[in-house]
Structure formats: C-alpha cells, structure tokens
Write a protein that holds these residues in place. Structure first.
Motif, PDB file in Angstrom:
ATOM      1  N   LEU A  91      -1.112   8.276  -9.442  1.00  0.00           N
ATOM      2  CA  LEU A  91      -1.646   7.790  -8.169  1.00  0.00           C
ATOM      3  C   LEU A  91      -1.705   8.920  -7.151  1.00  0.00           C
ATOM      4  O   LEU A  91      -0.759   9.688  -7.030  1.00  0.00           O
ATOM      5  N   SER A  92      -2.798   8.970  -6.412  1.00  0.00           N
ATOM      6  CA  SER A  92      -2.871   9.945  -5.327  1.00  0.00           C
ATOM      7  C   SER A  92      -2.145   9.369  -4.117  1.00  0.00           C
ATOM      8  O   SER A  92      -1.873   8.170  -4.052  1.00  0.00           O
ATOM      9  N   HIS A  93      -1.846  10.226  -3.179  1.00  0.00           N
ATOM     10  CA  HIS A  93      -1.176   9.769  -1.962  1.00  0.00           C
ATOM     11  C   HIS A  93      -2.004   8.682  -1.273  1.00  0.00           C
ATOM     12  O   HIS A  93      -1.465   7.713  -0.777  1.00  0.00           O
ATOM     13  N   SER A  94      -3.323   8.864  -1.269  1.00  0.00           N
ATOM     14  CA  SER A  94      -4.195   7.896  -0.591  1.00  0.00           C
ATOM     15  C   SER A  94      -4.280   6.562  -1.339  1.00  0.00           C
ATOM     16  O   SER A  94      -4.612   5.550  -0.737  1.00  0.00           O
ATOM     17  N   GLN A  95      -4.000   6.552  -2.630  1.00  0.00           N
ATOM     18  CA  GLN A  95      -4.065   5.300  -3.401  1.00  0.00           C
ATOM     19  C   GLN A  95      -2.783   4.479  -3.319  1.00  0.00           C
ATOM     20  O   GLN A  95      -2.795   3.305  -3.656  1.00  0.00           O
ATOM     21  N   PHE A  96      -1.697   5.086  -2.888  1.00  0.00           N
ATOM     22  CA  PHE A  96      -0.393   4.431  -2.931  1.00  0.00           C
ATOM     23  C   PHE A  96      -0.381   3.088  -2.195  1.00  0.00           C
ATOM     24  O   PHE A  96      -0.036   2.054  -2.768  1.00  0.00           O
ATOM     25  N   ARG A  97      -0.749   3.077  -0.921  1.00  0.00           N
ATOM     26  CA  ARG A  97      -0.657   1.853  -0.116  1.00  0.00           C
ATOM     27  C   ARG A  97      -1.539   0.740  -0.666  1.00  0.00           C
ATOM     28  O   ARG A  97      -1.105  -0.400  -0.809  1.00  0.00           O
ATOM     29  N   GLN A  98      -2.786   1.064  -0.990  1.00  0.00           N
ATOM     30  CA  GLN A  98      -3.697   0.028  -1.485  1.00  0.00           C
ATOM     31  C   GLN A  98      -3.251  -0.502  -2.848  1.00  0.00           C
ATOM     32  O   GLN A  98      -3.363  -1.697  -3.117  1.00  0.00           O
ATOM     33  N   THR A  99      -2.727   0.363  -3.693  1.00  0.00           N
ATOM     34  CA  THR A  99      -2.249  -0.097  -4.995  1.00  0.00           C
ATOM     35  C   THR A  99      -1.030  -0.995  -4.823  1.00  0.00           C
ATOM     36  O   THR A  99      -0.912  -2.032  -5.478  1.00  0.00           O
ATOM     37  N   MET A 100      -0.125  -0.614  -3.927  1.00  0.00           N
ATOM     38  CA  MET A 100       1.035  -1.468  -3.646  1.00  0.00           C
ATOM     39  C   MET A 100       0.574  -2.837  -3.139  1.00  0.00           C
ATOM     40  O   MET A 100       1.045  -3.874  -3.620  1.00  0.00           O
ATOM     41  N   LEU A 101      -0.348  -2.856  -2.175  1.00  0.00           N
ATOM     42  CA  LEU A 101      -0.833  -4.131  -1.636  1.00  0.00           C
ATOM     43  C   LEU A 101      -1.540  -4.946  -2.715  1.00  0.00           C
ATOM     44  O   LEU A 101      -1.383  -6.172  -2.781  1.00  0.00           O
ATOM     45  N   HIS A 102      -2.325  -4.294  -3.554  1.00  0.00           N
ATOM     46  CA  HIS A 102      -3.025  -4.966  -4.649  1.00  0.00           C
ATOM     47  C   HIS A 102      -2.018  -5.687  -5.556  1.00  0.00           C
ATOM     48  O   HIS A 102      -2.178  -6.866  -5.884  1.00  0.00           O
ATOM     49  N   GLU A 103      -0.966  -4.970  -5.942  1.00  0.00           N
ATOM     50  CA  GLU A 103       0.034  -5.562  -6.837  1.00  0.00           C
ATOM     51  C   GLU A 103       0.889  -6.596  -6.124  1.00  0.00           C
ATOM     52  O   GLU A 103       1.254  -7.626  -6.708  1.00  0.00           O
ATOM     53  N   ILE A 104       1.192  -6.378  -4.857  1.00  0.00           N
ATOM     54  CA  ILE A 104       1.944  -7.377  -4.087  1.00  0.00           C
ATOM     55  C   ILE A 104       1.143  -8.664  -3.986  1.00  0.00           C
ATOM     56  O   ILE A 104       1.706  -9.762  -4.069  1.00  0.00           O
ATOM     57  N   ALA A 105      -0.174  -8.558  -3.835  1.00  0.00           N
ATOM     58  CA  ALA A 105      -1.010  -9.771  -3.809  1.00  0.00           C
ATOM     59  C   ALA A 105      -0.861 -10.540  -5.119  1.00  0.00           C
ATOM     60  O   ALA A 105      -0.776 -11.777  -5.111  1.00  0.00           O
ATOM     61  N   HIS A 106      -0.814  -9.835  -6.253  1.00  0.00           N
ATOM     62  CA  HIS A 106      -0.587 -10.516  -7.535  1.00  0.00           C
ATOM     63  C   HIS A 106       0.763 -11.236  -7.536  1.00  0.00           C
ATOM     64  O   HIS A 106       0.877 -12.368  -7.999  1.00  0.00           O
ATOM     65  N   ILE A 107       1.782 -10.573  -7.012  1.00  0.00           N
ATOM     66  CA  ILE A 107       3.109 -11.188  -6.976  1.00  0.00           C
ATOM     67  C   ILE A 107       3.101 -12.419  -6.077  1.00  0.00           C
ATOM     68  O   ILE A 107       3.630 -13.470  -6.449  1.00  0.00           O
ATOM     69  N   LEU A 108       2.515 -12.304  -4.898  1.00  0.00           N
ATOM     70  CA  LEU A 108       2.502 -13.424  -3.950  1.00  0.00           C
ATOM     71  C   LEU A 108       1.735 -14.626  -4.494  1.00  0.00           C
ATOM     72  O   LEU A 108       2.129 -15.772  -4.285  1.00  0.00           O
ATOM     73  N   VAL A 109       0.633 -14.364  -5.175  1.00  0.00           N
ATOM     74  CA  VAL A 109      -0.139 -15.452  -5.773  1.00  0.00           C
ATOM     75  C   VAL A 109       0.653 -16.023  -6.944  1.00  0.00           C
ATOM     76  O   VAL A 109       0.706 -17.217  -7.156  1.00  0.00           O
ATOM     77  N   GLY A 110       1.299 -15.122  -7.692  1.00  0.00           N
ATOM     78  CA  GLY A 110       2.256 -15.491  -8.725  1.00  0.00           C
ATOM     79  C   GLY A 110       1.762 -16.450  -9.771  1.00  0.00           C
ATOM     80  O   GLY A 110       0.614 -16.422 -10.201  1.00  0.00           O
ATOM     81  N   LYS A 111       2.656 -17.311 -10.164  1.00  0.00           N
ATOM     82  CA  LYS A 111       2.401 -18.212 -11.284  1.00  0.00           C
ATOM     83  C   LYS A 111       1.339 -19.255 -10.984  1.00  0.00           C
ATOM     84  O   LYS A 111       0.784 -19.836 -11.884  1.00  0.00           O
ATOM     85  N   THR A 112       1.044 -19.481  -9.714  1.00  0.00           N
ATOM     86  CA  THR A 112       0.039 -20.493  -9.379  1.00  0.00           C
ATOM     87  C   THR A 112      -1.344 -20.080  -9.859  1.00  0.00           C
ATOM     88  O   THR A 112      -2.208 -20.923 -10.026  1.00  0.00           O
ATOM     89  N   SER A 113      -1.545 -18.786 -10.068  1.00  0.00           N
ATOM     90  CA  SER A 113      -2.864 -18.343 -10.525  1.00  0.00           C
ATOM     91  C   SER A 113      -2.785 -17.639 -11.873  1.00  0.00           C
ATOM     92  O   SER A 113      -3.657 -16.872 -12.223  1.00  0.00           O
TER      93      SER A 113
END
Length: 143
Positions: A91-113
C-alpha cells in the motif's frame, strides 16, 4: 507502505478502528499478493481484507472438536474468533486511509450483508464513513 512504515501507521489504524467501536479487531500488514489470497475475482491479489474469524463458518460441533484437539500452547479458541483487518504491505501512503475505510465499511456492514460484498449496503456505509467517490464509484449500481 513498507513493513518499516508500520510503526507510523499502526497507531493510526488502531485509532480508526476505535473511532468506529471496533476495538476487538487487530490490523495485520501482510503480502496479500500471496497465492492464498488470489482468486478469479481478485487476480492481482488484494489491497485489504477482513477476516471475521474461522468459527464463523464452522458448526458448534466442529468448533468444540477443534478446541479439544488444540494443545494448551496453541492459540486454539483465540484463533477461531480472532478478527483481523489485513493490509497489503505494498500500500502507498496515499492508499492507507481509503483502504482502511473500505475495509472498515465491510466490518460495519458485517454479517448482515454476507455474500453481498460491495452491494448497496456496503456502498452506503463506505460513503457515510468517508470513502471517496473514486473509492466506491466502481462498485455503484452493480447488478
């Protein structure tokens, strides 16, 4: 981001998880271009991934058998329930935040989706927590 950079990014990753109440999750920097992560859907590997724990896909009997067969020195039950957000070490420095948010969205949506992947519920959540339009554009209005 290199493994050496992790010293700088680990506190940021932990803070982002804590912000969304995800303190039971840990972050791991790995080689997500490893063949075990590559599939027909992700032929080049991944930038990030989430693992809700092995037990999610096991029957109660299988869980009990796994724990019973584990040696006291092994992770055993912890391994079954460990929640890990994985980031690729390229990951580049610029990709870090967006990748974290992308994966956090998966976690937050979780098992419901589960099985929905990047469906509308994920898109809505990703936008709500700060993923940019560029990050979610490719996933919008998919059949």
């Amino acid at each position: 981001m290199t493994f050496e950079d992790w010293e700088i990014y680990e506190p940021r990753a932990r803070a982002m998880l804590a912000h969304y109440g995800l303190i039971e999750w840990r972050v791991s920097v790995e080689n997500l271009r490893n063949p075990m992560y590559i599939s027909t859907e992700t032929p080049c590997g991944l930038w990030g991934a989430v693992d809700f724990g092995r037990a999610e896909h096991m029957t109660p009997e299988a869980i009990a058998a796994y724990i019973a067969a584990s040696k006291p020195s092994e992770a055993g039950e912890q391994y079954l329930y460990e929640k890990v957000l994985r980031l690729d070490h390229r990951l580049s420095h610029s990709q870090f935040r967006q990748t974290m948010l992308h994966e956090i969205a998966h976690i937050l949506v979780g098992k419901t989706s589960r099985g929905e992947g990047h469906g509308q519920m994920w898109v809505d959540t990703a936008i709500a927590i700060g993923c940019t339009a560029v990050e979610v554009l490719g996933y919008m209005n998919r059949p």
